[in-house]
Design an enzyme around this catalytic site. Structure first.
Site, PDB file in Angstrom:
ATOM      1  N   HIS A 178       0.705  -1.205  -0.120  1.00  0.00           N
ATOM      2  CA  HIS A 178      -0.041   0.156   0.043  1.00  0.00           C
ATOM      3  C   HIS A 178       0.998   1.113   0.089  1.00  0.00           C
ATOM      4  O   HIS A 178       2.092   1.018   0.247  1.00  0.00           O
ATOM      5  CB  HIS A 178      -0.796  -0.044   1.311  1.00  0.00           C
ATOM      6  CG  HIS A 178      -1.884   1.328   1.299  1.00  0.00           C
ATOM      7  ND1 HIS A 178      -1.682   2.076   1.914  1.00  0.00           N
ATOM      8  CD2 HIS A 178      -3.133   1.148   0.763  1.00  0.00           C
ATOM      9  CE1 HIS A 178      -2.674   2.988   2.117  1.00  0.00           C
ATOM     10  NE2 HIS A 178      -3.769   2.596   1.164  1.00  0.00           N
ATOM     11  N   THR A 180       1.191   3.462   1.926  1.00  0.00           N
ATOM     12  CA  THR A 180       1.807   3.835   3.316  1.00  0.00           C
ATOM     13  C   THR A 180       2.961   2.886   3.598  1.00  0.00           C
ATOM     14  O   THR A 180       3.556   3.239   4.614  1.00  0.00           O
ATOM     15  CB  THR A 180       0.657   3.694   4.438  1.00  0.00           C
ATOM     16  OG1 THR A 180       0.102   2.272   4.432  1.00  0.00           O
ATOM     17  CG2 THR A 180      -0.570   4.763   4.131  1.00  0.00           C
ATOM     18  N   LYS A 181       3.188   2.054   2.865  1.00  0.00           N
ATOM     19  CA  LYS A 181       4.262   0.988   3.333  1.00  0.00           C
ATOM     20  C   LYS A 181       5.858   1.346   2.689  1.00  0.00           C
ATOM     21  O   LYS A 181       5.866   2.321   1.732  1.00  0.00           O
ATOM     22  CB  LYS A 181       3.873  -0.328   2.733  1.00  0.00           C
ATOM     23  CG  LYS A 181       2.600  -0.776   3.266  1.00  0.00           C
ATOM     24  CD  LYS A 181       2.529  -0.899   4.901  1.00  0.00           C
ATOM     25  CE  LYS A 181       1.394  -1.414   5.485  1.00  0.00           C
ATOM     26  NZ  LYS A 181       0.121  -0.690   5.384  1.00  0.00           N
ATOM     27  N   ASN A 182       6.823   0.724   3.141  1.00  0.00           N
ATOM     28  CA  ASN A 182       8.093   1.068   2.719  1.00  0.00           C
ATOM     29  C   ASN A 182       8.473   0.911   1.416  1.00  0.00           C
ATOM     30  O   ASN A 182       9.125   1.757   0.836  1.00  0.00           O
ATOM     31  CB  ASN A 182       8.939   0.098   3.601  1.00  0.00           C
ATOM     32  CG  ASN A 182       9.013   0.169   5.149  1.00  0.00           C
ATOM     33  OD1 ASN A 182       8.096   0.653   5.756  1.00  0.00           O
ATOM     34  ND2 ASN A 182      10.131  -0.040   5.590  1.00  0.00           N
ATOM     35  N   TYR A 183       7.618   0.102   0.643  1.00  0.00           N
ATOM     36  CA  TYR A 183       7.763  -0.215  -0.591  1.00  0.00           C
ATOM     37  C   TYR A 183       6.408  -0.360  -1.235  1.00  0.00           C
ATOM     38  O   TYR A 183       5.528  -1.082  -0.692  1.00  0.00           O
ATOM     39  CB  TYR A 183       8.735  -1.465  -1.029  1.00  0.00           C
ATOM     40  CG  TYR A 183       9.789  -1.529  -0.274  1.00  0.00           C
ATOM     41  CD1 TYR A 183      10.925  -0.810  -0.338  1.00  0.00           C
ATOM     42  CD2 TYR A 183      10.081  -2.525   0.790  1.00  0.00           C
ATOM     43  CE1 TYR A 183      11.948  -0.697   0.325  1.00  0.00           C
ATOM     44  CE2 TYR A 183      11.322  -2.489   1.555  1.00  0.00           C
ATOM     45  CZ  TYR A 183      12.091  -1.808   1.349  1.00  0.00           C
ATOM     46  OH  TYR A 183      13.216  -1.723   2.151  1.00  0.00           O
TER      47      TYR A 183
END
Length: 376
Positions: A178, A180-183
């Site tokens: 998503h 909002t995630k790191n990748y």
């Protein structure tokens, strides 16, 4: 205004999306989907990777592959996102919520065995903030009672427990990509597992209930509807965006770690003064700087701090409302034992801005603002 989050952008994403268009295949399981899956397999030493349209869908696939029946019970923390529970509720399961540890915000592994009944089928550890649950204990309980383990590693991509990548320890692991995630791929996820016995069923499930994957491999002369399924394949456009990020994972990780360490170092004096608590990472865990949070005294202080930071042009957020206190949580589940920490700790936590393109001068501005708050 300093945003709480912006999706990472490293530079090659648009080039790869254009390349995906030029290749003439935009539906799922094209070249970029395969490259992403292979990268995950090799980096995290896992046998099977299925890129999905979300971590929610990865969890739904895992719940199906666990062969749950209506009335079966699934143990998980109440302090998690709704998808963790939804995936199993859709299979007719009853959710048994267990209290969390106040140090990591993860499920309290010491409470799990007491929650096991004759109807228990699955344990779902949620690796909060990319910090691993106590997986040796959890896997030991699962083995003792013949239970499946589904790791909700939505926040745990590129984080490790005793040298093993989160999402590769249990029977199934679920990742989120998503925004909002790191990748990220905007919306997306992945289902991981080691056991080849699940491969064919997972392929059928992900391909609308057909044996289309066998057809593309030349194993059958036509593909047919053979079982239950849905459409869990992400577009090649999404996979192309993600692959650009995976190629630069070290760069992204380093920047996030720099932000995390700056917060941790420069807010330490507030923790020493007893005004806040900082994140705790057990020695056997390698986290991924997915988030940086602080804990304040109570919900009143947190509400004031959020408003104060907003006045300073800084977005900060909290999560989650414990699932067992929500209408659906009461309908589909129950809380085992006493809620000692789940609600209390959920009302203290505050997340600070954390994303790859966050300028370090803004990080300093955030720290200065928190330091200037007078109502701790």
């Amino acid at each position: 205004m300093i945003d709480f989050n912006r999706p990472a952008f490293v530079g090659k994403e648009l080039d790869y999306i254009k390349d995906a268009v030029n290749r003439g295949m935009l539906c799922g399981d094209g070249a970029y989907t395969k490259m992403c899956s292979q990268w995950i397999q090799e980096k995290f030493q896992v046998n099977h990777v299925f890129l999905t349209t979300s971590c929610t869908h990865a969890l739904e696939m895992a719940a199906y592959l666990c062969d749950l029946k209506p009335g079966d019970e699934v143990i998980m923390p109440s302090y998690t996102f709704v998808s963790t529970a939804d995936a199993f509720v859709l299979r007719g399961a009853r959710i048994v919520f267990v209290d969390i540890r106040p140090d990591t915000m993860n499920i309290d592994e010491k409470q799990i065995e007491g929650a096991v009944t004759s109807r228990t089928r699955v344990i779902v550890p949620v690796h909060y903030a990319g910090v691993a649950c106590e997986m040796d204990t959890i896997m030991g309980i699962a083995k003792k009672y013949g239970l499946k383990v589904v790791e909700d590693a939505a926040q745990g991509v590129d984080a490790f427990y005793k040298g093993k990548a989160l999402g590769t320890i249990g029977d199934f692991g679920c990742y989120s990509f998503h925004e909002t995630k790191n990748y990220t791929m905007g919306e997306g996820g992945a289902l991981l597992f080691q056991d080849v016995r699940y491969q064919e069923q997972a392929e059928i499930l992900r391909e609308k209930g057909t044996d289309r994957s066998k057809f593309f491999r030349g194993q059958v002369d036509k593909y047919r509807w053979v079982d239950y399924g849905s459409s869990y394949l992400p577009s090649e456009l999404n996979a192309a965006y993600l692959y650009a990020q995976l190629e630069e994972y070290q760069r992204i990780n380093k920047k996030r770690m720099d932000i995390y360490q700056y917060y941790h170092r420069n807010l330490k004096h507030l923790a020493e003064e007893g005004k806040i608590q900082q994140p705790f990472v057990p020695k056997e865990c390698i986290h991924n700087a997915h988030m940086y949070y602080i804990k304040v005294r109570d919900i009143t202080v947190r509400t004031k701090l959020i408003a104060y930071l907003r006045e300073k042009g800084i977005m900060s957020v909290f999560h989650y409302v414990p699932l067992h206190s929500a209408p659906a949580g009461k309908k589909f589940g129950r809380f085992f034992g006493e809620d000692v920490y789940t609600t209390r700790e959920s009302e203290r936590i505050l997340r600070l801005p954390m994303f790859y393109n966050l300028d370090m001068e803004d990080v300093k501005r955030i720290v200065d603002a928190v330091d200037g708050f007078k109502e701790f």
